[in-house]
Design an enzyme around this catalytic site. Structure first.
Site, PDB file in Angstrom:
ATOM      1  N   CYS A  49       1.013  -1.255  -0.145  1.00  5.96           N
ATOM      2  CA  CYS A  49       0.154   0.126   0.201  1.00  5.96           C
ATOM      3  C   CYS A  49       0.921   1.257   0.070  1.00  5.96           C
ATOM      4  O   CYS A  49       2.055   1.120   0.364  1.00  5.96           O
ATOM      5  CB  CYS A  49      -0.934  -0.005   1.385  1.00  5.96           C
ATOM      6  SG  CYS A  49      -2.193  -1.273   1.272  1.00  5.96           S
ATOM      7  N   GLU A 102      -9.433   7.120   2.596  1.00  3.61           N
ATOM      8  CA  GLU A 102      -8.614   7.099   1.384  1.00  3.61           C
ATOM      9  C   GLU A 102      -9.469   6.821   0.019  1.00  3.61           C
ATOM     10  O   GLU A 102     -10.628   6.239   0.131  1.00  3.61           O
ATOM     11  CB  GLU A 102      -7.502   6.064   1.515  1.00  3.61           C
ATOM     12  CG  GLU A 102      -6.670   6.426   2.478  1.00  3.61           C
ATOM     13  CD  GLU A 102      -5.158   5.376   2.425  1.00  3.61           C
ATOM     14  OE1 GLU A 102      -4.146   5.964   3.108  1.00  3.61           O
ATOM     15  OE2 GLU A 102      -5.472   4.483   2.239  1.00  3.61           O
TER      16      GLU A 102
END
Length: 182
Positions: free
Chosen positions: A78, A126
């Site tokens: 990530c 996000e």
């Protein structure tokens, strides 16, 4: 693998992230640390899901020094592209940094979410671009400052683990898998 809790060489908390609105349009920038403090600021991110030739998914257990969701199992990699940076380019670099791997990546879609980390007081909010890739014979070489351990798991087994022990996994993993597996 053993968990060697070493701080990363670069203070990733000071790097800029691209702030976005609810449609994913860029609206500004701020440091990683600011974006992840309460109440959280919606920003661009990416999640890489890697498969092997048997269709298994590569998981990483996040290092103990991670400021958000440490020691939980997550997808392979990530991160955050810098403002204006192409997502695939940023993910390619981060995959090398975290796991010592290179492979072609394809964007599958976006998973937008918000999750509070009660242990650290930080938040994830996000606009997460989900990317997939396939490894033929490459072997992960995790950076211990980023990754405590890795393992391969079949998607059906992983879904069963997510249902049985959700607290062992990052809060975004289920949504990311849904996008990656389409």
């Amino acid at each position: 693998m053993t968990d060697i809790a070493q701080p990363p060489a670069t203070d990733r908390e000071t790097l800029p992230v691209e702030l976005v609105d609810e449609t994913g349009q860029a609206v500004g920038a701020c440091p990683v640390l600011e974006a992840h403090q309460q109440p959280g600021r919606l920003h661009r991110a990416f999640s890489v899901v890697l498969f092997d030739s048997e269709g298994r998914v590569l998981l990483q257990r996040r290092a103990a020094v991670k400021t958000r969701f440490p020691l939980l199992w997550a997808n392979a990699c990530c991160g955050h592209p810098a403002p204006g940076e192409p997502v695939v380019a940023a993910a390619t670099v981060r995959l090398i940094e975290e796991l010592g791997l290179t492979t072609g990546l394809t964007e599958r879609g976006v998973y937008s979410y918000r999750a509070d980390d009660e242990r650290t007081g930080r938040v994830e909010h996000e606009w997460d671009h989900v990317l997939t890739g396939t490894l033929a014979h490459e072997v992960p070489r995790p950076d211990p400052a980023e990754v405590a351990e890795v393992r391969w798991v079949a998607p059906d087994e992983l879904r069963a683990e997510l249902r049985a022990r959700p607290g062992d996994f990052t809060p975004w993993l289920t949504g990311v898998l849904d996008v990656a597996l389409g």
